[in-house]
Structure formats: structure tokens, C-alpha cells
Design a protein around this motif. Structure first.
Motif, mmCIF file in Angstrom:
data_model
loop_
_atom_site.group_PDB
_atom_site.id
_atom_site.type_symbol
_atom_site.label_atom_id
_atom_site.label_comp_id
_atom_site.label_asym_id
_atom_site.label_seq_id
_atom_site.Cartn_x
_atom_site.Cartn_y
_atom_site.Cartn_z
ATOM 1 N N LEU A 158 0.839 -1.185 0.000
ATOM 2 C CA LEU A 158 0.000 0.000 0.000
ATOM 3 C C LEU A 158 0.878 1.241 0.000
ATOM 4 C CD1 LEU A 158 -2.290 -2.007 0.720
ATOM 5 C CD2 LEU A 158 -3.273 -0.171 2.096
ATOM 6 N N ILE A 159 0.440 2.243 -0.740
ATOM 7 C CA ILE A 159 1.214 3.479 -0.857
ATOM 8 C C ILE A 159 0.311 4.663 -0.532
ATOM 9 C CG2 ILE A 159 0.775 3.563 -3.349
ATOM 10 C CD1 ILE A 159 3.529 4.844 -3.661
ATOM 11 N N ASP A 160 0.803 5.568 0.302
ATOM 12 C CA ASP A 160 0.121 6.781 0.733
ATOM 13 C C ASP A 160 -0.944 6.505 1.792
ATOM 14 O OD1 ASP A 160 -0.585 9.607 0.704
ATOM 15 O OD2 ASP A 160 -2.403 9.004 -0.339
ATOM 16 N N ARG A 161 -1.616 5.389 1.731
ATOM 17 C CA ARG A 161 -2.727 5.116 2.628
ATOM 18 C C ARG A 161 -2.526 3.781 3.337
ATOM 19 N NH1 ARG A 161 -7.515 7.240 -1.465
ATOM 20 N NH2 ARG A 161 -6.692 9.346 -1.639
ATOM 21 N N ALA A 162 -3.329 3.524 4.335
ATOM 22 C CA ALA A 162 -3.223 2.293 5.110
ATOM 23 C C ALA A 162 -4.599 1.642 5.190
ATOM 24 C CB ALA A 162 -2.683 2.587 6.511
ATOM 25 N N PRO A 163 -4.663 0.314 5.316
ATOM 26 C CA PRO A 163 -5.962 -0.367 5.347
ATOM 27 C C PRO A 163 -6.691 -0.133 6.667
ATOM 28 C CG PRO A 163 -4.220 -1.928 5.796
ATOM 29 C CD PRO A 163 -3.547 -0.631 5.454
ATOM 30 N N LYS A 164 -8.015 -0.202 6.613
ATOM 31 C CA LYS A 164 -8.807 -0.077 7.836
ATOM 32 C C LYS A 164 -8.580 -1.291 8.737
ATOM 33 C CE LYS A 164 -12.482 2.639 5.650
ATOM 34 N NZ LYS A 164 -13.915 2.680 5.277
ATOM 35 N N LYS A 165 -8.451 -2.461 8.115
ATOM 36 C CA LYS A 165 -8.219 -3.694 8.862
ATOM 37 C C LYS A 165 -7.142 -4.501 8.158
ATOM 38 C CE LYS A 165 -12.968 -4.127 10.617
ATOM 39 N NZ LYS A 165 -14.169 -4.992 10.666
ATOM 40 N N GLY A 166 -6.397 -5.272 8.941
ATOM 41 C CA GLY A 166 -5.360 -6.112 8.364
ATOM 42 C C GLY A 166 -4.023 -5.402 8.319
ATOM 43 N N ARG A 167 -2.953 -6.178 8.369
ATOM 44 C CA ARG A 167 -1.601 -5.633 8.339
ATOM 45 C C ARG A 167 -0.949 -5.946 7.002
ATOM 46 N NH1 ARG A 167 1.183 -4.041 12.498
ATOM 47 N NH2 ARG A 167 3.112 -4.944 11.669
ATOM 48 N N CYS A 168 -0.179 -4.985 6.515
ATOM 49 C CA CYS A 168 0.560 -5.200 5.279
ATOM 50 C C CYS A 168 1.650 -4.139 5.201
ATOM 51 C CB CYS A 168 -0.363 -5.119 4.063
ATOM 52 S SG CYS A 168 -1.253 -3.567 3.917
ATOM 53 N N SER A 169 2.482 -4.214 4.190
ATOM 54 C CA SER A 169 3.544 -3.231 4.008
ATOM 55 C C SER A 169 2.957 -1.940 3.448
ATOM 56 C CB SER A 169 4.619 -3.786 3.063
ATOM 57 O OG SER A 169 5.272 -4.884 3.665
ATOM 58 N N VAL A 170 3.332 -0.818 4.067
ATOM 59 C CA VAL A 170 2.789 0.484 3.689
ATOM 60 C C VAL A 170 3.936 1.480 3.562
ATOM 61 C CG1 VAL A 170 1.246 2.372 4.344
ATOM 62 C CG2 VAL A 170 0.648 0.010 4.952
ATOM 63 N N VAL A 171 3.882 2.300 2.512
ATOM 64 C CA VAL A 171 4.809 3.419 2.352
ATOM 65 C C VAL A 171 3.975 4.683 2.268
ATOM 66 C CG1 VAL A 171 6.577 4.495 0.920
ATOM 67 C CG2 VAL A 171 6.508 1.998 1.138
ATOM 68 N N ARG A 172 4.208 5.634 3.182
ATOM 69 C CA ARG A 172 3.407 6.848 3.229
ATOM 70 C C ARG A 172 4.230 7.968 3.832
ATOM 71 N NH1 ARG A 172 0.153 6.965 8.068
ATOM 72 N NH2 ARG A 172 -1.644 7.559 6.819
ATOM 73 N N SER A 173 3.623 9.140 3.996
ATOM 74 C CA SER A 173 4.336 10.264 4.594
ATOM 75 C C SER A 173 3.747 10.593 5.964
ATOM 76 C CB SER A 173 4.284 11.490 3.680
ATOM 77 O OG SER A 173 2.961 11.965 3.565
ATOM 78 N N LYS A 174 4.394 11.524 6.666
ATOM 79 C CA LYS A 174 4.000 11.884 8.029
ATOM 80 C C LYS A 174 2.916 12.961 7.971
ATOM 81 C CE LYS A 174 8.492 10.590 9.935
ATOM 82 N NZ LYS A 174 9.716 11.051 10.632
ATOM 83 N N ASN A 175 1.670 12.514 7.890
ATOM 84 C CA ASN A 175 0.554 13.431 7.679
ATOM 85 C C ASN A 175 0.298 14.348 8.866
ATOM 86 O OD1 ASN A 175 -0.662 12.634 4.971
ATOM 87 N ND2 ASN A 175 -0.551 10.648 5.976
ATOM 88 N N ALA A 176 0.209 13.787 10.073
ATOM 89 C CA ALA A 176 -0.085 14.614 11.239
ATOM 90 C C ALA A 176 1.032 15.617 11.498
ATOM 91 C CB ALA A 176 -0.301 13.719 12.466
#
Length: 333
Positions: A143-161
Motif C-alpha cells: 500500500l502506498i500513501d494510505r493504510a488499510p482499515k483492517k489487516g496488516r501489510c507493508s505500507v509506504v506513506r508520509s507523516k501526515n499529522a
């Protein structure tokens, strides 16, 4: 009929590794090669005549499922993905899901039948069931930019907060006395995190009111409507943090049409760092995500999975930076 995915599952490797063994590409270690050969024998796997003629069943192809290819953020992300994929001799197929779960599910099913080697998702709606299905079938995905509501996986995103806090601090340090927020859809984790970053800074201020948070739907039209609503109900607002650049562009257009001088009467900051922010007058201050680096990192993580190097699921968050331009620059002059 036995498929190349069946072989990969039995051997505990990726489809790409099986393809390299079949095509006698000498970059597979001996132990892995032997596991693949045993699986090929045990399953009586026979490459199709067509794939033999092509030299490989695997297409060296990845798919990218995007929610809205018209959004310049995703267009720039797509370019980064394509550049990196081409550098690694991969073909890319782009799919536009329109943030529709049914459409995304159909894409996954079709892509699986086409023996796609891996999938990148920029998805708000990827469900735990789909994640489990892809894992069971041995489909590499990131997943890129976003993350799933449920379940774990590899994610690449930025520091939004953190980026949102940076934006609001910039507006306040520049002299803004009341800062509003044009928020994206709260079902999207990126929008929720950026709104939370805004609240982290101003939530306890004596002037804060929940009505200062106005939905803008991540669109130009939404930004226009939000700016008009803020001007009508909170005429003393002198700073706006928009949760993405499209909403900031819309807000700017609406403010100019209402005769509000940006930046003298209203300072404005967006989020994303897309090139359209340099095309407005004044040019827009923005919190820039490292869009190219995000796309590159996601492709490289996907390639690792395709090569059978899947490790622990992880969330990689990249730093953002403030780009100060004309929509706030006056505050320091």
C-alpha cells in the motif's frame, strides 16, 4: 490445471522466482532452485505453448490501483512508480478505482487471472478479506500513501499529522490569529491524520470552535465551498490550512472572487506539494510530500516481495517539508 502460482505456493517463493527457474535465469540460489524444481515435478507443471514461445509465462508486470488518476497527486505518484518500474525492467498497468470497493475487487480478480507479479494500492477501501485473499494466493502487494482499515501489510506513506502541525504552526508564527481547516473525507486515514494535526495545535486555543473545520472532499469544488462557508460564518478567520492542494486551489479561487486579498487578508497553506501549486497567483504555500520517493520506495518493497524476500509487515513513513510561497510569504516581510 496447475498454474505458476500453485508452484510458487508449494515452493514457498514468488511467481517471479518460479519464472526465473523455468527460464534458466541464473540469479536464483541453488537451494531455492531445488525447491522450485521439486514443486514443478510434484505438480506436473507444464508451461503453455504460448509461454514457451514467449520465453516466459511471467509477464514482469505490476499493477497500480489508484483512486483518482485525475488528481495531480496520484498522477505524479504514478510517474514515480512507472520510472522506477521501468528501471527494473517491469511493465506497469494502471487501474482507476474511483474509490469504489466493488471496482477494486474486480481489478484484483482480473489481475490475478492475468498472472500479474505484484500490485501497488493507493486505497482507502482495501478490506481485510482482500488482504487475506492476496496473501493466500501469494500475490505480492504494497500500500502506498494510505493504510488499510483492517489487516496488516507493508505500507509506504508520509507523516501526515506532523505535516499538518507544521502547516498550522507556520500560519500562526506568521501572524494568523484564527486558523481554520478545510478537511478531507474522514473515512480516509490521510484526512483524519491531517485534521488531527490541526487539532493538536489549535484544539485548546480559546478562539477554537468546531465549526472552523469544514469539509472540502479533497476536491477543488469542495475547497471553494468551504472557503465561502468560512468567510460567511467566521469572517475573522485570517488563516486556512487545507488538507490537500486541490482544496487549497479551490479556496484560493473562491477567496479571490470574493475580493479577499491573499495573503494580506487571508493566509493559505495546502498539503501535497503537487506542481499545480506553482501555477496559481499567488503561488501556494504547501506541505510537500516526497511523492517521487514514496513511489520509488513502494516499487522497491514490492520487488523484494516478488523475489521472495517478504519480511515483517511494516509502515514506512517519510518526512514532509514546508514550501513557503506567496500565499503566506507576506507574513514575514
Amino acid at each position: 490445471m496447475t498454474t505458476i502460482r500453485d508452484v510458487a505456493k508449494m515452493a514457498g517463493v514468488s511467481v517471479a522466482t518460479v519464472s526465473r527457474v523455468i527460464n534458466q535465469i541464473n540469479d536464483v540460489n541453488k537451494e531455492t532452485e531445488n525447491r522450485v524444481l521439486r514443486a514443478l515435478r510434484d505438480l506436473n507443471y507444464e508451461p503453455s505453448t504460448l509461454s514457451e514461445g514467449l520465453g516466459a509465462e511471467i509477464t514482469a508486470t505490476i499493477a497500480v490501483i489508484l483512486p483518482d488518476i485525475v488528481n495531480p497527486f496520484f498522477a505524479e505518484l504514478a510517474r514515480a512508480v512507472e520510472d522506477t518500474a521501468r528501471a527494473h525492467r517491469l511493465t506497469v498497468i494502471f487501474c482507476n478505482s474511483d474509490d469504489q470497493g466493488a471496482k477494486e475487487k474486480t481489478y484484483i480478480e482480473v489481475l490475478e487471472m492475468k498472472t500479474i507479479d505484484g500490485i501497488l494500492f493507493a486505497s482507502n477501501i482495501l478490506e481485510g478479506g482482500a488482504i487475506d485473499m492476496m496473501r493466500e494466493k501469494g500475490i505480492p502487494f504494497v500500500l502506498i500513501d494510505r493504510a488499510p482499515k483492517k489487516g496488516r501489510c507493508s505500507v509506504v506513506r508520509s507523516k501526515n499529522a506532523a505535516g499538518a502541525r507544521m502547516a498550522v504552526h507556520h500560519l500562526i508564527k506568521g501572524g494568523c490569529r484564527k486558523v481554520a481547516h478545510i478537511a478531507g473525507p474522514q473515512e480516509f486515514i490521510t484526512a483524519r491524520e491531517r485534521q488531527q494535526g490541526y487539532l493538536d495545535v489549535v484544539g485548546e486555543a480559546d478562539w477554537f470552535h468546531p465549526g472552523l473545520i469544514v469539509p472540502g472532499h479533497f476536491t477543488i469544488q469542495g475547497g471553494k465551498g468551504a472557503a465561502r462557508a468560512l468567510r460567511e460564518h467566521f469572517p475573522d478567520v485570517d488563516g486556512i490550512f487545507a488538507g490537500n492542494d486541490l482544496m487549497a486551489v479551490g479556496a484560493l479561487k473562491a477567496l479571490v472572487r470574493m475580493g479577499v486579498n491573499v495573503p494580506k487578508e487571508m493566509a493559505l497553506c495546502g498539503f501535497d506539494g503537487v506542481s499545480v501549486t506553482e501555477m496559481t497567483e499567488p503561488e501556494l504555500t504547501t506541505i510537500a510530500q516526497p511523492i517521487y520517493e514514496m513511489g520509488e520506495a513502494a516499487v522497491l518493497e514490492l520487488i523484494k516481495q516478488m523475489q521472495g524476500e517478504r519480511g515483517e509487515d511494516s509502515v514506512r513513513e517519510l518526512d514532509v517539508r514546508l514550501i513557503e510561497r506567496g500565499s503566506t510569504r507576506w507574513r514575514k516581510e
